[in-house]
Scaffold this motif. Structure first.
Motif, mmCIF file in Angstrom:
data_model
loop_
_atom_site.group_PDB
_atom_site.id
_atom_site.type_symbol
_atom_site.label_atom_id
_atom_site.label_comp_id
_atom_site.label_asym_id
_atom_site.label_seq_id
_atom_site.Cartn_x
_atom_site.Cartn_y
_atom_site.Cartn_z
ATOM 1 N N PRO A 126 0.832 -1.207 0.000
ATOM 2 C CA PRO A 126 0.000 0.000 0.000
ATOM 3 C C PRO A 126 0.874 1.268 0.000
ATOM 4 O O PRO A 126 2.042 1.213 0.399
ATOM 5 C CB PRO A 126 -0.799 -0.092 1.309
ATOM 6 C CG PRO A 126 -0.515 -1.414 1.897
ATOM 7 C CD PRO A 126 0.660 -2.012 1.215
ATOM 8 N N PRO A 127 0.300 2.409 -0.414
ATOM 9 C CA PRO A 127 1.076 3.644 -0.581
ATOM 10 C C PRO A 127 1.937 4.028 0.634
ATOM 11 O O PRO A 127 3.110 4.361 0.470
ATOM 12 C CB PRO A 127 0.009 4.709 -0.848
ATOM 13 C CG PRO A 127 -1.239 3.983 -1.180
ATOM 14 C CD PRO A 127 -1.104 2.555 -0.838
ATOM 15 N N ASP A 128 1.354 3.982 1.835
ATOM 16 C CA ASP A 128 2.117 4.430 3.002
ATOM 17 C C ASP A 128 3.298 3.515 3.294
ATOM 18 O O ASP A 128 4.386 3.964 3.637
ATOM 19 C CB ASP A 128 1.217 4.539 4.238
ATOM 20 C CG ASP A 128 0.271 5.724 4.105
ATOM 21 O OD1 ASP A 128 0.584 6.649 3.308
ATOM 22 O OD2 ASP A 128 -0.777 5.723 4.774
ATOM 23 N N GLU A 129 3.056 2.211 3.121
ATOM 24 C CA GLU A 129 4.123 1.236 3.321
ATOM 25 C C GLU A 129 5.224 1.437 2.276
ATOM 26 O O GLU A 129 6.414 1.282 2.564
ATOM 27 C CB GLU A 129 3.519 -0.166 3.198
ATOM 28 C CG GLU A 129 4.212 -1.228 4.019
ATOM 29 C CD GLU A 129 3.458 -2.550 3.915
ATOM 30 O OE1 GLU A 129 4.062 -3.527 3.467
ATOM 31 O OE2 GLU A 129 2.235 -2.590 4.254
ATOM 32 N N CYS A 130 4.809 1.790 1.078
ATOM 33 C CA CYS A 130 5.759 2.037 -0.006
ATOM 34 C C CYS A 130 6.648 3.227 0.332
ATOM 35 O O CYS A 130 7.871 3.167 0.171
ATOM 36 C CB CYS A 130 4.986 2.273 -1.308
ATOM 37 S SG CYS A 130 6.045 2.660 -2.707
ATOM 38 N N ILE A 131 6.050 4.280 0.837
ATOM 39 C CA ILE A 131 6.830 5.470 1.208
ATOM 40 C C ILE A 131 7.808 5.129 2.336
ATOM 41 O O ILE A 131 8.984 5.513 2.286
ATOM 42 C CB ILE A 131 5.882 6.642 1.603
ATOM 43 C CG1 ILE A 131 5.126 7.140 0.356
ATOM 44 C CG2 ILE A 131 6.649 7.788 2.257
ATOM 45 C CD1 ILE A 131 6.009 7.673 -0.780
ATOM 46 N N ALA A 132 7.350 4.354 3.326
ATOM 47 C CA ALA A 132 8.234 3.945 4.427
ATOM 48 C C ALA A 132 9.403 3.114 3.886
ATOM 49 O O ALA A 132 10.547 3.268 4.320
ATOM 50 C CB ALA A 132 7.439 3.161 5.472
ATOM 51 N N TYR A 133 9.118 2.243 2.928
ATOM 52 C CA TYR A 133 10.152 1.412 2.300
ATOM 53 C C TYR A 133 11.176 2.302 1.579
ATOM 54 O O TYR A 133 12.380 2.117 1.708
ATOM 55 C CB TYR A 133 9.458 0.443 1.333
ATOM 56 C CG TYR A 133 10.367 -0.396 0.462
ATOM 57 C CD1 TYR A 133 10.833 -1.643 0.894
ATOM 58 C CD2 TYR A 133 10.744 0.036 -0.803
ATOM 59 C CE1 TYR A 133 11.652 -2.426 0.073
ATOM 60 C CE2 TYR A 133 11.560 -0.729 -1.631
ATOM 61 C CZ TYR A 133 12.009 -1.966 -1.182
ATOM 62 O OH TYR A 133 12.813 -2.723 -1.993
ATOM 63 N N LEU A 134 10.650 3.293 0.834
ATOM 64 C CA LEU A 134 11.547 4.154 0.047
ATOM 65 C C LEU A 134 12.395 5.063 0.931
ATOM 66 O O LEU A 134 13.534 5.384 0.594
ATOM 67 C CB LEU A 134 10.739 5.004 -0.941
ATOM 68 C CG LEU A 134 10.003 4.227 -2.037
ATOM 69 C CD1 LEU A 134 9.191 5.174 -2.919
ATOM 70 C CD2 LEU A 134 10.973 3.416 -2.890
#
Ligand code: C2E
Ligand code: CA
Ligand code: CA
Ligand code: CA
Length: 279
Positions: free
Chosen positions: A267-275
């Motif tokens: 999901p978007p928020d998890e993606c941002i945390a990953y990046l």
């Protein structure tokens, strides 16, 4: 106790009835999700193997059933195409992606992502105003068109080459690039590489599986990697699940890898945390 309806006998456990009811149900869920703007988009990183950093994302649509479970995209995309909901659905998805890119991705202090891959439906490509609509959406959100790569499959054969080339030239002139998706699953794939202006070829998971497990396939596909690179095009290997597979591809100088080995679609928020871990 079979019911008689419109002169037809309906068998209560007839599998075709089940499929029909299921597709009506999905259509209803989809229509409501478009109406209420609850279609979701997940993101899967594409990693540059030379430094192990994510450099691209693929946006993948997600639709929840009433019980919260996911309806597989292959199913709801097909139903969207059959019911004509696809145009509104794709616009919903592109709006979501642009808002994510505008508010989250490009707002990162150091954004490692230089390209976001978006899946297109061949039906969109049959619309004469497709390129303008996509450019409008991107620019309305203040995003550079070069942030986007549009993924097409061999189903694009349904569009006349003239119209397809028109769309592609309008979009590439403005900086949008094109990727040939699911390479190796059809039978006329080489002709698409020859005929159209793709800048990236995505090798399908099934082809990659053959590459890893079959000696003949290994030789043929190994050569294809070289030819495509000689043409100045990028290769993305899809569906990479193990370290061993990643290392084999590294030996073959494949630069871009997508698969569960690095990350599932998230999901978007998890993606941002990953990046953020890579900024
Ligand atoms: P695709 O474009 O080939 O997307 C890649 C699919 O492979 C995704 O399935 C992804 O979750 C899956 N995948 C990625 N890495 C791995 C791996 O390492 N192992 C395995 N087993 N699978 C992996 P997903 O999300 O279920 O999407 C299925 C298809 O639905 C997509 O295939 C695409 O054709 C279609 N789709 C998804 N989103 C959209 C959309 O926004 N528009 C359109 N037109 N089609 C979409
Ligand atoms: Ca794709
Ligand atoms: Ca694919
Ligand atoms: Ca696929």
């Amino acid at each position: 106790d079979n019911k008689i309806s419109n002169g037809c006998i309906l068998w209560p456990d007839d599998p075709s009835q089940k499929i029909y009811r299921r597709s009506l149900h999905i259509r209803k869920v989809l229509e409501a999700a478009i109406e209420n703007d609850t279609v979701e988009v997940y993101y899967q990183p594409i990693v540059d193997v030379s430094d192990g950093r994510p450099c691209m994302l693929e946006a993948l649509a997600r639709l929840r059933d009433n019980d919260g479970s996911f309806i597989p995209p292959d199913q709801f995309i097909t139903i969207a195409e059959q019911s004509g909901l696809i145009y509104r659905l794709q616009q919903c998805i592109l709006d979501k992606i642009c808002i994510f890119c505008r508010d989250k991705l490009t707002a990162l202090p150091q954004n490692p992502i230089d390209r976001v891959h978006v899946n297109l439906s061949v039906l969109e490509c049959m619309q004469p105003d497709m390129a303008d609509r996509i450019l409008n959406t991107i620019e309305r959100n203040g995003l550079p068109p070069k942030l986007f790569s549009l993924e097409l499959t061999e189903r694009m054969a349904l569009v006349t080459p003239e119209l397809m080339k028109h769309h592609m030239s309008v979009l590439t002139n403005r900086g949008v690039s094109f990727s040939l998706d699911d390479y190796g699953t059809g039978n006329a794939n080489i002709s698409y590489i020859i005929e159209y202006n793709f800048d990236t070829i995505k090798f399908d998971r099934s082809l990659m599986h053959a590459f890893f497990t079959n000696e003949k396939a290994h030789h043929i596909i190994g050569r294809e990697f070289l030819i495509i690179k000689d043409l100045g095009l990028n290769v993305i290997a899809e569906g990479i699940e193990t370290e061993e597979e990643m290392l084999t591809l590294k030996e073959h100088h494949i630069q871009f890898i997508q698969g569960y080995y690095y990350s599932r679609p998230i999901p978007p928020d998890e993606c941002i945390a990953y990046l953020e871990k890579f900024s």
